[in-house]
Motif scaffolding. Structure first.
Motif, PDB file in Angstrom:
ATOM      1  N   VAL A  74       0.843  -1.191   0.000  1.00  0.00           N
ATOM      2  CA  VAL A  74       0.000   0.000   0.000  1.00  0.00           C
ATOM      3  C   VAL A  74       0.881   1.243   0.000  1.00  0.00           C
ATOM      4  O   VAL A  74       1.942   1.274   0.628  1.00  0.00           O
ATOM      5  CB  VAL A  74      -0.949   0.009   1.229  1.00  0.00           C
ATOM      6  CG1 VAL A  74      -0.161  -0.020   2.519  1.00  0.00           C
ATOM      7  CG2 VAL A  74      -1.889   1.210   1.198  1.00  0.00           C
ATOM      8  N   THR A  75       0.454   2.240  -0.720  1.00  0.00           N
ATOM      9  CA  THR A  75       1.128   3.536  -0.713  1.00  0.00           C
ATOM     10  C   THR A  75       0.398   4.445   0.270  1.00  0.00           C
ATOM     11  O   THR A  75      -0.824   4.605   0.169  1.00  0.00           O
ATOM     12  CB  THR A  75       1.101   4.176  -2.119  1.00  0.00           C
ATOM     13  OG1 THR A  75       1.753   3.299  -3.038  1.00  0.00           O
ATOM     14  CG2 THR A  75       1.816   5.524  -2.101  1.00  0.00           C
TER      15      THR A  75
ATOM     16  N   PHE B 127      -4.049   0.645   8.059  1.00  0.00           N
ATOM     17  CA  PHE B 127      -5.372   1.226   7.845  1.00  0.00           C
ATOM     18  C   PHE B 127      -5.527   1.666   6.387  1.00  0.00           C
ATOM     19  O   PHE B 127      -6.621   1.580   5.822  1.00  0.00           O
ATOM     20  CB  PHE B 127      -5.607   2.393   8.805  1.00  0.00           C
ATOM     21  CG  PHE B 127      -6.178   1.963  10.126  1.00  0.00           C
ATOM     22  CD1 PHE B 127      -7.519   2.137  10.412  1.00  0.00           C
ATOM     23  CD2 PHE B 127      -5.368   1.354  11.079  1.00  0.00           C
ATOM     24  CE1 PHE B 127      -8.055   1.709  11.622  1.00  0.00           C
ATOM     25  CE2 PHE B 127      -5.887   0.935  12.290  1.00  0.00           C
ATOM     26  CZ  PHE B 127      -7.243   1.114  12.565  1.00  0.00           C
ATOM     27  N   GLY B 128      -4.435   2.098   5.790  1.00  0.00           N
ATOM     28  CA  GLY B 128      -4.468   2.437   4.372  1.00  0.00           C
ATOM     29  C   GLY B 128      -4.739   1.221   3.504  1.00  0.00           C
ATOM     30  O   GLY B 128      -5.269   1.333   2.396  1.00  0.00           O
ATOM     31  N   ALA B 129      -4.395   0.030   4.018  1.00  0.00           N
ATOM     32  CA  ALA B 129      -4.646  -1.217   3.295  1.00  0.00           C
ATOM     33  C   ALA B 129      -6.070  -1.727   3.507  1.00  0.00           C
ATOM     34  O   ALA B 129      -6.445  -2.759   2.942  1.00  0.00           O
ATOM     35  CB  ALA B 129      -3.642  -2.284   3.735  1.00  0.00           C
ATOM     36  N   GLY B 130      -6.844  -1.001   4.331  1.00  0.00           N
ATOM     37  CA  GLY B 130      -8.250  -1.360   4.503  1.00  0.00           C
ATOM     38  C   GLY B 130      -8.625  -1.995   5.824  1.00  0.00           C
ATOM     39  O   GLY B 130      -9.802  -2.286   6.067  1.00  0.00           O
TER      40      GLY B 130
ATOM     41  N   ALA C   2      -4.756  -1.221  17.754  1.00  0.00           N
ATOM     42  CA  ALA C   2      -5.341   0.017  17.247  1.00  0.00           C
ATOM     43  C   ALA C   2      -6.642  -0.279  16.522  1.00  0.00           C
ATOM     44  O   ALA C   2      -6.805  -1.338  15.899  1.00  0.00           O
ATOM     45  CB  ALA C   2      -4.359   0.714  16.308  1.00  0.00           C
ATOM     46  N   PHE C   3      -7.572   0.675  16.613  1.00  0.00           N
ATOM     47  CA  PHE C   3      -8.906   0.524  16.040  1.00  0.00           C
ATOM     48  C   PHE C   3      -9.305   1.819  15.331  1.00  0.00           C
ATOM     49  O   PHE C   3      -8.862   2.907  15.719  1.00  0.00           O
ATOM     50  CB  PHE C   3      -9.948   0.265  17.137  1.00  0.00           C
ATOM     51  CG  PHE C   3      -9.657  -0.899  18.026  1.00  0.00           C
ATOM     52  CD1 PHE C   3     -10.295  -2.113  17.844  1.00  0.00           C
ATOM     53  CD2 PHE C   3      -8.743  -0.785  19.077  1.00  0.00           C
ATOM     54  CE1 PHE C   3     -10.039  -3.189  18.678  1.00  0.00           C
ATOM     55  CE2 PHE C   3      -8.477  -1.853  19.918  1.00  0.00           C
ATOM     56  CZ  PHE C   3      -9.117  -3.060  19.710  1.00  0.00           C
ATOM     57  N   GLY C   4     -10.177   1.696  14.345  1.00  0.00           N
ATOM     58  CA  GLY C   4     -10.825   2.882  13.842  1.00  0.00           C
ATOM     59  C   GLY C   4     -11.526   3.552  15.015  1.00  0.00           C
ATOM     60  O   GLY C   4     -12.178   2.874  15.822  1.00  0.00           O
TER      61      GLY C   4
ATOM     62  N   GLN D  53     -17.274 -10.018  11.343  1.00  0.00           N
ATOM     63  CA  GLN D  53     -16.472 -10.557  10.239  1.00  0.00           C
ATOM     64  C   GLN D  53     -15.453  -9.541   9.721  1.00  0.00           C
ATOM     65  O   GLN D  53     -15.171  -9.455   8.521  1.00  0.00           O
ATOM     66  CB  GLN D  53     -17.373 -11.081   9.113  1.00  0.00           C
ATOM     67  CG  GLN D  53     -18.288 -12.204   9.602  1.00  0.00           C
ATOM     68  CD  GLN D  53     -18.931 -13.005   8.490  1.00  0.00           C
ATOM     69  OE1 GLN D  53     -18.340 -13.195   7.441  1.00  0.00           O
ATOM     70  NE2 GLN D  53     -20.131 -13.500   8.731  1.00  0.00           N
ATOM     71  N   GLU D  54     -14.907  -8.785  10.668  1.00  0.00           N
ATOM     72  CA  GLU D  54     -13.784  -7.886  10.380  1.00  0.00           C
ATOM     73  C   GLU D  54     -12.482  -8.666  10.578  1.00  0.00           C
ATOM     74  O   GLU D  54     -12.376  -9.475  11.498  1.00  0.00           O
ATOM     75  CB  GLU D  54     -13.796  -6.685  11.329  1.00  0.00           C
ATOM     76  CG  GLU D  54     -14.832  -5.642  10.997  1.00  0.00           C
ATOM     77  CD  GLU D  54     -14.450  -4.769   9.813  1.00  0.00           C
ATOM     78  OE1 GLU D  54     -13.260  -4.749   9.449  1.00  0.00           O
ATOM     79  OE2 GLU D  54     -15.343  -4.106   9.254  1.00  0.00           O
ATOM     80  N   LYS D  55     -11.513  -8.421   9.735  1.00  0.00           N
ATOM     81  CA  LYS D  55     -10.221  -9.099   9.846  1.00  0.00           C
ATOM     82  C   LYS D  55      -9.266  -8.281  10.717  1.00  0.00           C
ATOM     83  O   LYS D  55      -9.154  -7.065  10.565  1.00  0.00           O
ATOM     84  CB  LYS D  55      -9.604  -9.267   8.448  1.00  0.00           C
ATOM     85  CG  LYS D  55      -8.373 -10.153   8.424  1.00  0.00           C
ATOM     86  CD  LYS D  55      -8.750 -11.626   8.555  1.00  0.00           C
ATOM     87  CE  LYS D  55      -9.429 -12.137   7.315  1.00  0.00           C
ATOM     88  NZ  LYS D  55      -9.773 -13.576   7.398  1.00  0.00           N
ATOM     89  N   ILE D  56      -8.625  -8.944  11.674  1.00  0.00           N
ATOM     90  CA  ILE D  56      -7.649  -8.284  12.544  1.00  0.00           C
ATOM     91  C   ILE D  56      -6.258  -8.492  11.966  1.00  0.00           C
ATOM     92  O   ILE D  56      -5.777  -9.619  11.834  1.00  0.00           O
ATOM     93  CB  ILE D  56      -7.711  -8.841  13.980  1.00  0.00           C
ATOM     94  CG1 ILE D  56      -9.121  -8.687  14.557  1.00  0.00           C
ATOM     95  CG2 ILE D  56      -6.688  -8.137  14.876  1.00  0.00           C
ATOM     96  CD1 ILE D  56      -9.320  -9.362  15.908  1.00  0.00           C
TER      97      ILE D  56
END
Length: 401
Positions: free
Chosen positions: A42-43, A153-156, A207-209, A238-241
């Protein structure tokens, strides 16, 4: 006599099957942990705003040092350090406020980390930060922690767990605790993430949103295992950690048996709590929704703590030498070998180079005694927070990675 032997066979083979599943699970993910993790592709397009949260329960001396270290952390974007002061002395609060640290004071009839975090987030405007990072009061962020979390976080990803590791290994017990931490990292974080599953949370260095964390903490209650509760809520969504294996947060390791017992009492109580709470839902999530991640978290709650597992397998092996029923000695010996292989494979190579490893192994029988004692003390968690006491500890040379 025949019926007694038959009953003994049924009971012991059932226990043997359960313990075999324990060993298979640990060995599989220990091997999986040696699979390389692809770097995040990711950039970085923006530096997100961070809120670094440090819950501090009656830790006056330590919080002054760790908050000072947090302020010095290098990050290309903006971040603020918040100390959640629960039971801190007025002079400690005044000193913190005299620096660039933000202080949110909280007070509860019965304190828990989850309630402290929820209360603090309720006082911070939702549009002020993008990400909330959580540290324990003794934690020191390693170089690039916030920058790499921002990249994830930039990677989603909306939830990230960094590699928490020991900052002190100056006693045999601390070294043993550091070994345990790295084995956990390898099996429950790296091993899972390497095959495409979610990492387990560990309670700090995560860390979390910002808004997502506020949602997750709603109704957190008085659980002593807020990280495990968050684990279940996240996989239900179904969020990925994401696990950042090369991004470190340094953590103080336990140096004596009393604190070890107290901490393990809290951990075992949390495991029992979530086993009771989510066992049924685990089946439902798997059958109706195909949620393998949620079911996996329930399976983890069924596993025997590893130090206890060593003791249990040794006990059954010795018993099998005398009992005329149940699995033969070779069965228990194979389980011991499987467990030993899982633990040895999971331990980083640098620990084998230390002279302290031999001394730490001699602490295992005492650690086993402490674990048994912890099992019988879990009711204490219903009336007391059982926080782990800390002291000011610099990152040792042994912690250099």
């Amino acid at each position: 006599m025949y019926l007694l032997a038959l009953l003994g066979d049924i009971v012991l083979y059932t226990i043997g099957l359960y313990l075999l599943l324990n060993c298979c699970y640990l060995l599989f993910f220990s091997l999986a942990g040696h699979k390389s993790i692809r770097p995040l592709q990711v950039t970085v397009k923006k530096n997100r705003r961070f809120c670094v949260l440090i819950p501090a329960y009656r830790e006056n001396e330590v919080v002054l040092e760790t908050s000072k270290a947090a302020l010095k952390h290098q990050y290309n974007g903006n971040f603020e350090v918040y100390v959640i002061a629960d039971g801190l002395l007025p002079e400690t609060v005044a000193t913190l406020r005299g620096s660039d640290v933000q202080v949110i004071e909280v007070a509860f009839e019965r304190s828990t980390k989850g309630k402290a975090l929820a209360a603090a987030l309720a006082q911070i405007p939702a549009n002020r930060f993008d990400i909330a990072a959580i540290l324990d009061v003794d934690n020191i962020m390693g170089p690039g922690f916030l920058q790499e979390v921002n990249k994830a976080f930039g990677a989603g990803y909306r939830v990230v767990q960094a590699h928490r590791t020991a900052k002190n290994m100056d006693s045999s017990f601390a070294f043993l605790d550091a070994c345990n931490e790295e084995i956990n990292n390898h099996i429950y974080r790296k091993g899972h993430f390497a095959i495409g599953m979610s990492s387990a949370l560990i309670g700090s260095g995560m860390a979390f949103g910002f808004t997502y964390l506020k949602e997750l903490l709603k109704g957190i209650g008085e659980t002593v295992g807020e990280d495990k509760e968050l684990d279940f809520r996240i996989v239900r969504d179904q969020e990925k950690i994401c696990y950042l294996d090369q991004v470190y947060v340094f953590d103080e390791k336990i140096e004596n048996a009393k604190v070890f017992t107290q901490q393990r009492t809290r951990w075992i109580a949390a495991q029992v709590e979530f086993l009771k709470k989510y066992a049924g839902e685990g089946i439902t999530q798997l059958v109706r929704h195909g949620n393998v991640e949620f079911f996996n978290k329930v399976v983890q709650a069924f596993l025997v703590p590893r130090v206890l597992l060593i003791g249990v397998l040794v006990l059954f092996f010795l018993s099998s030498l005398m009992l005329p029923f149940g699995p033969p000695p070779v069965f228990w010996a194979v389980l011991l070998l499987m467990l030993s292989a899982a633990l040895l494979i999971a331990l980083p190579a640098r620990f084998y180079k230390s002279r302290q490893l031999g001394k730490a192994l001699f602490q295992l029988p005492y650690a086993l005694f402490c674990m048994v004692k912890a099992v019988f003390q879990i009711k204490k968690t219903k009336t007391s927070f059982l926080s782990t006491p800390h002291k000011v500890t610099a990152v040792s040379a042994d912690a250099n990675l």
